[in-house]
Write an enzyme that holds these catalytic residues in place. Structure first.
Site, PDB file in Angstrom:
ATOM      1  N   LYS A  76       0.853  -1.189   0.000  1.00 32.56           N
ATOM      2  CA  LYS A  76       0.000   0.000   0.000  1.00 32.56           C
ATOM      3  C   LYS A  76       0.891   1.242   0.000  1.00 32.56           C
ATOM      4  O   LYS A  76       1.883   1.305   0.738  1.00 32.56           O
ATOM      5  CB  LYS A  76      -0.903  -0.023   1.231  1.00 32.56           C
ATOM      6  N   SER A 150      -9.422   1.705   2.953  1.00 37.64           N
ATOM      7  CA  SER A 150      -8.611   2.544   2.098  1.00 37.64           C
ATOM      8  C   SER A 150      -7.547   1.764   1.330  1.00 37.64           C
ATOM      9  O   SER A 150      -6.980   2.244   0.359  1.00 37.64           O
ATOM     10  CB  SER A 150      -7.930   3.627   2.942  1.00 37.64           C
ATOM     11  N   SER A 174      -9.751  -0.532   7.136  1.00 37.02           N
ATOM     12  CA  SER A 174      -9.157  -0.542   5.805  1.00 37.02           C
ATOM     13  C   SER A 174      -8.505  -1.859   5.421  1.00 37.02           C
ATOM     14  O   SER A 174      -8.217  -2.082   4.240  1.00 37.02           O
ATOM     15  CB  SER A 174      -8.123   0.582   5.688  1.00 37.02           C
TER      16      SER A 174
END
Length: 587
Positions: A76, A150, A174
């Protein structure tokens, strides 16, 4: 090149010489290039030149020598990879780190190869995966739905067959919401268990690094490798002895919480109730006893995350840039953070006090339970719905997830079937901090995965008592004071003799295993918090101690035993069949 990327299968294929890491990683990179324009999952896909140092490091290395030899993974893009820009989905914020995040360093040292940096909701503020200037991440199964955020691009890398696993972060859900929407296992380990050094903070006090994988067994392997206390991270915590990789195994009888019907919210989804009921039944079929719990204090804690002062913690990272270059921050992020500058110190402390009250209440409900089962999301929302009402729909996605880090719980999202549309649907198992491997054991059983034959462990230990610690007797308070709970009254195997030991003032028995002439002795099995066991053991006087006791059904459990020398002056009372019966007989 079609390769099974699950950890054990990939390891076997490398050992067999089916392909080299270079062949596989470059083929995956080519496939990622083809998919990225559609799914927008990578912000930065490593070039061939950028991959070269990682691939060269594996040449002339035996696959068996590294636990993650040649394993492709995605990162990420709020987690640092040395020499590659970290953007947090905000080009104006971007910087190039000289050093990788600790978790990335660990993975590379173990042989894993980073494929690229994945897309996310800007500054990890969102649960849907559409809040990015690099484009919205669509779902891996249905184009009309988001990937979830997210950590939007990371689960796509796994679900689309580009990576064996991927790293995400989780502050409000997330690492779990996108796992559910893409049919993956999303592990949000206990806070501090996996280092967050080198991670762009969302809420520094709450952030966790997460993993996305196809199976719970892989998540267990990764956690065992990554759960190392890190001096770079002030919030890092040492793992508990009962939560090591050896705790992953076969689950026996257990009790799990289920929210009251009044607390279950599916936001109009007609399929959700039946899917959740089926998940409850599946856990019951695995030996679980469902216990109704009041979810309302958990939900009140969840509301503190965005309605309370923690929004100011997010602002501490983004605020200066938002003031200096407002156009660099997406409008929806501005809206989320709008009230942060006005949050006062008084509000902050009041919210902390209320959170502590709620945690005490929630912890009391978890006492005596191995875990709680909830849906991961109440209802999937479409891209069109998110565009129409971005804040409301995002909030709905976090209904079952926002409280987890505030209350310091471990959680794992696990696939639980599909909706009629084909969209994946999932549930979450959560429990006390440092019960991660036990939760993964349950998740594996839920998925029907094979697990090691050893018994799964959590933060509780079963203890067999035969004398003064029996329920209601003279020393039982020593157990209850430490939060112990009576599980069952049963009997030992017919292999013991029971003695009334000399001395006092509290009379005690000694239970001794014998080769012949033994009888079954009435005993109780208590569940004791592992953390309290050491202090309890220190209070046990000689000649008594803790060892293994065989029960009548063949189980061997930790329990009171007596050393042979302690029988001097003792009276054999085996004929009474138990300590309580003998005491009553003394009238």
């Amino acid at each position: 090149m079609k390769v099974n990327l699950q950890l054990d299968a990939l390891r076997a294929s490398y050992v067999a010489g089916d392909h080299s890491p270079r062949e596989l990683i470059l083929a995956l990179r080519e496939r990622a290039q083809q998919l990225n324009p559609r799914y927008k999952l990578f912000i930065h896909l490593l070039s061939v030149e950028e991959l070269e140092p990682y691939l060269a490091a594996l040449e002339d290395v035996a696959p068996e020598s590294l636990p993650l030899y040649g394993v492709p993974f995605a990162i990420k893009d709020n987690i640092d990879l040395a020499g590659i820009p970290t953007t947090a989905a905000c080009p104006a914020f971007a910087y190039v780190p000289e050093r990788s995040a600790t978790v990335v360093e660990q993975l590379i040292r173990l042989g894993a190869v980073p494929l690229g940096k994945t897309n996310l909701d800007q500054f990890a503020t969102g649960l849907n995966g559409t809040r990015s200037p690099y484009g919205a991440c669509i779902n891996s199964v249905l184009d009309d739905y988001p990937s979830g955020g997210s950590s939007a691009g990371s689960p796509l890398a796994v679900a689309l067959g580009l990576a064996s696993f991927a790293l995400g972060t989780d502050t409000a859900g997330s690492g779990r919401v996108p796992a559910a929407l893409n049919g993956l296992v999303g592990l949000k380990a206990s806070k501090g268990l996996v280092s967050t050094a080198g991670v762009v903070p969302a809420c520094r006090t709450l952030d966790c690094v997460t993993t996305f994988s196809a199976t719970a067994g892989e998540a267990s392997q990764l956690l065992q490798l990554l759960a190392v206390q890190d001096p770079r991270d002030e919030y890092s915590r040492a793992n508990a002895g009962w939560n090591l990789g050896s705790a992953f195994g076969r689950v026996g009888a257990f009790r799990f919480g289920v929210p009251r019907p009044a607390d279950l919210e599916f936001f109009g989804c007609e399929e959700g109730p039946a899917l959740f009921a089926a998940a409850v039944e599946r856990l019951q079929a695995l030996g679980g006893e469902a216990v109704s719990i009041d979810l309302s204090p958990f939900l009140e804690a969840a509301r503190l995350l965005y309605d309370g002062p923690w929004v100011a913690e997010r602002y501490s990272v983004v605020g200066e840039l938002a003031r200096r270059q407002p156009e660099a921050v997406l409008p929806v992020i501005h809206a989320v953070l709008a009230r942060a500058p006005e949050v006062s110190g008084v509000e902050t402390f009041r919210a902390q006090y209320r959170l502590q009250q709620l945690k005490a209440e929630c912890d009391r409900q978890l006492a005596g339970l191995e875990c709680v089962l909830t849906p991961t999301i109440g209802r999937p929302v479409t891209l069109a719905e998110l565009a129409e009402e971005p804040v409301l729909r995002n909030a709905e996605l976090g209904y079952y997830t926002n409280f987890m880090n505030l209350l310091d719980y471990a959680a794992v999202a696990v696939p639980a079937g599909h909706m009629l549309s084909g969209l994946p649907w999932g549930v979450t198992l959560f429990g006390r901090a440092f019960t991660d491997q036990y939760l993964l054991s349950l998740a594996a059983a839920f998925q029907g995965e094979p697990v090691p034959a050893r018994e799964a462990r959590n933060d509780q230990v079963r203890l067999v008592v035969c004398g003064a610690h029996l329920d209601g007797l003279a020393l039982n308070w020593q157990l209850k004071q430490r939060g112990a709970r009576l599980l069952e009254a049963t009997s030992s195997a017919p292999s013991y003799r029971l003695y009334a030991l000399a001395g006092g003032p509290v009379q005690r028995p000694g239970m001794v295993r014998v080769g012949s002439g033994g009888v079954a002795i009435s005993v109780e099995v208590w569940q004791v918090p592992n953390a309290a066991l050491g202090a309890f053991l220190s209070e046990i006087p000689a000649p008594l101690g803790l060892g293994k006791v065989e029960l009548g059904d063949g189980r061997w459990e930790t329990g009171f035993i007596c050393e042979g020398y302690g029988l001097e002056g003792a009276r054999d009372i085996s004929e009474w069949g138990g300590w309580r019966a003998w005491l009553q007989g003394q009238g």
